[in-house]
Structure formats: C-alpha cells, structure tokens
Design an enzyme around this catalytic site. Sequence first.
Site, PDB file in Angstrom:
ATOM      1  N   GLU A  66      -3.326 -26.694  21.275  1.00  0.00           N
ATOM      2  CA  GLU A  66      -3.461 -25.897  22.498  1.00  0.00           C
ATOM      3  C   GLU A  66      -2.989 -26.678  23.728  1.00  0.00           C
ATOM      4  O   GLU A  66      -2.316 -26.132  24.598  1.00  0.00           O
ATOM      5  CB  GLU A  66      -4.927 -25.479  22.654  1.00  0.00           C
ATOM      6  CG  GLU A  66      -5.216 -24.610  23.844  1.00  0.00           C
ATOM      7  CD  GLU A  66      -6.671 -24.234  23.894  1.00  0.00           C
ATOM      8  OE1 GLU A  66      -6.988 -23.073  23.565  1.00  0.00           O
ATOM      9  OE2 GLU A  66      -7.512 -25.103  24.247  1.00  0.00           O
ATOM     10  N   CYS A 110      -2.574 -24.070  10.409  1.00  0.00           N
ATOM     11  CA  CYS A 110      -3.631 -23.524  11.251  1.00  0.00           C
ATOM     12  C   CYS A 110      -3.122 -23.216  12.664  1.00  0.00           C
ATOM     13  O   CYS A 110      -2.306 -22.331  12.846  1.00  0.00           O
ATOM     14  CB  CYS A 110      -4.817 -24.489  11.247  1.00  0.00           C
ATOM     15  SG  CYS A 110      -6.355 -23.790  11.862  1.00  0.00           S
ATOM     16  N   HIS A 111      -3.577 -23.945  13.686  1.00  0.00           N
ATOM     17  CA  HIS A 111      -3.104 -23.744  15.059  1.00  0.00           C
ATOM     18  C   HIS A 111      -1.852 -24.561  15.377  1.00  0.00           C
ATOM     19  O   HIS A 111      -1.298 -24.445  16.460  1.00  0.00           O
ATOM     20  CB  HIS A 111      -4.206 -24.097  16.060  1.00  0.00           C
ATOM     21  CG  HIS A 111      -5.335 -23.111  16.096  1.00  0.00           C
ATOM     22  ND1 HIS A 111      -6.290 -23.042  15.106  1.00  0.00           N
ATOM     23  CD2 HIS A 111      -5.645 -22.140  16.987  1.00  0.00           C
ATOM     24  CE1 HIS A 111      -7.149 -22.081  15.400  1.00  0.00           C
ATOM     25  NE2 HIS A 111      -6.787 -21.517  16.521  1.00  0.00           N
ATOM     26  N   GLY A 140      -6.350 -27.327  14.557  1.00  0.00           N
ATOM     27  CA  GLY A 140      -7.509 -27.643  15.381  1.00  0.00           C
ATOM     28  C   GLY A 140      -7.235 -27.237  16.812  1.00  0.00           C
ATOM     29  O   GLY A 140      -6.380 -26.397  17.085  1.00  0.00           O
ATOM     30  N   ARG A 141      -7.946 -27.858  17.752  1.00  0.00           N
ATOM     31  CA  ARG A 141      -7.748 -27.514  19.163  1.00  0.00           C
ATOM     32  C   ARG A 141      -6.640 -28.325  19.836  1.00  0.00           C
ATOM     33  O   ARG A 141      -6.161 -27.967  20.899  1.00  0.00           O
ATOM     34  CB  ARG A 141      -9.053 -27.678  19.934  1.00  0.00           C
ATOM     35  CG  ARG A 141     -10.005 -26.523  19.648  1.00  0.00           C
ATOM     36  CD  ARG A 141     -11.141 -26.451  20.615  1.00  0.00           C
ATOM     37  NE  ARG A 141     -12.118 -27.487  20.341  1.00  0.00           N
ATOM     38  CZ  ARG A 141     -12.622 -28.298  21.269  1.00  0.00           C
ATOM     39  NH1 ARG A 141     -12.231 -28.228  22.515  1.00  0.00           N
ATOM     40  NH2 ARG A 141     -13.525 -29.190  20.940  1.00  0.00           N
ATOM     41  N   TYR A 193      -3.220 -19.785  11.595  1.00  0.00           N
ATOM     42  CA  TYR A 193      -4.542 -19.187  11.717  1.00  0.00           C
ATOM     43  C   TYR A 193      -4.351 -17.803  12.342  1.00  0.00           C
ATOM     44  O   TYR A 193      -3.560 -17.650  13.281  1.00  0.00           O
ATOM     45  CB  TYR A 193      -5.442 -20.076  12.582  1.00  0.00           C
ATOM     46  CG  TYR A 193      -6.866 -19.599  12.569  1.00  0.00           C
ATOM     47  CD1 TYR A 193      -7.648 -19.737  11.429  1.00  0.00           C
ATOM     48  CD2 TYR A 193      -7.417 -18.970  13.674  1.00  0.00           C
ATOM     49  CE1 TYR A 193      -8.945 -19.280  11.391  1.00  0.00           C
ATOM     50  CE2 TYR A 193      -8.719 -18.510  13.650  1.00  0.00           C
ATOM     51  CZ  TYR A 193      -9.480 -18.655  12.502  1.00  0.00           C
ATOM     52  OH  TYR A 193     -10.764 -18.187  12.469  1.00  0.00           O
TER      53      TYR A 193
END
Length: 195
Positions: A93, A119-120, A89-90, A139
């Site tokens: 980050e 993913c991330h 997800g975000r 990802y």
Amino acid sequence: MNSKKILLLAGDYVEDYEIMVPFQALTMLGFEVHAVCPEKKLGDIVLTAIHDFEGAQTYSEKPGHNFVLTYDFDSVKSEDYVGLVIPGGRAPEYLRLNQRVLEIVREFDQAKKPIAAVCHGPQILAASGILSGHQVSAYPACHPEITLAGGKYADIAVDGVQVSEHLVTAPAWPAHPAWLAAFIKLLGVKISLPQ
C-alpha cells in the site's frame, strides 16, 4: 542462468508467510535473495504481520516476526537479478508510492524477467502501469485496482496461481506451493525427485 540473484521488495507490515516462505525456499534452491526496503539498509528489520482467515468478512491481523533485510535498497540495479518477488500484506500500500520501487518493477517488466506477486503485492504492479493485457490474481479486495490498471482480474481459488507471460500472481499465502512452483519454472529451475 548468468545470475542467481533474486530481488525481494519488502516493507513494514509485509505479510509474515509471504516474505518468510519465498525467501527461505528460494535461498534453499541456491538463489541469493536480496530483500530490500526503501529508506532501509542491510541488517535493518521490517516488521511483519500474520494475516489469517478466521471467518470474518476480511482477514485478521496479528504481529509477526522481525525480518532482517539482506541488501541496501539504494544499491539495487535491476540488471543484476533474474527475478523479482513482491510479497503482500500492508507494505505494498505504501511501497507503491515510492517512485524507485515503480521504476524497478517497470525495469523487470521491460526485460520480461519473471515477477511473482502475491496477495496485495499486485497493488505495486498496478501502480507501475504494467498490467495492461495481463490476467492477474490478487487478494480479492485488489480486484478494482487491477481492473482500473488495465488488467483482467483472475478470480481463482485461494491456493491457486495465475501465470500471464512473465507475471506469476496468487490470492494469498495458501497458494505458496503453486505460486513458487510456477515462479521457479519461469526461472528455469528443474527439480527432480529420486526414483
């Protein structure tokens, strides 16, 4: 296995399936899963986001569920855990900007404890500087970060898994069956169905 505790690193806008499914599956297997987030405590929530693949050039994003944290981030001691889970997800980050998050990942890596990132999530592995010599999935948009961090990007199917020593990585939530199976195998879990 001396400990049955798993650490799960979370943050706001973590991908909904990528936190909910591993948390519930590992809990069902008997692990005590400590879901934590920097600057938050036991009982606080993180917001989740649902990412889907609907024909656009990238994933879509919709509001997900509220996820209740199960432990205080400031109380985490890496030696108390047998494994680490990093959802995507975000959240990765901004979580990768937190020095304690990076230290925790390095501590797990130095102890060669299983680390699962999806993913991330591998953005945090890259920022931690632990990818040199490892083949890692993520990802596809994270490919440059993996390469720049000294890893080799594994271009695999969205439901596939990549295992490199103690690192278990996957491109996105469709890989949960393979990704979780590979992770629990490294944890020494054996599941047998009745004959």
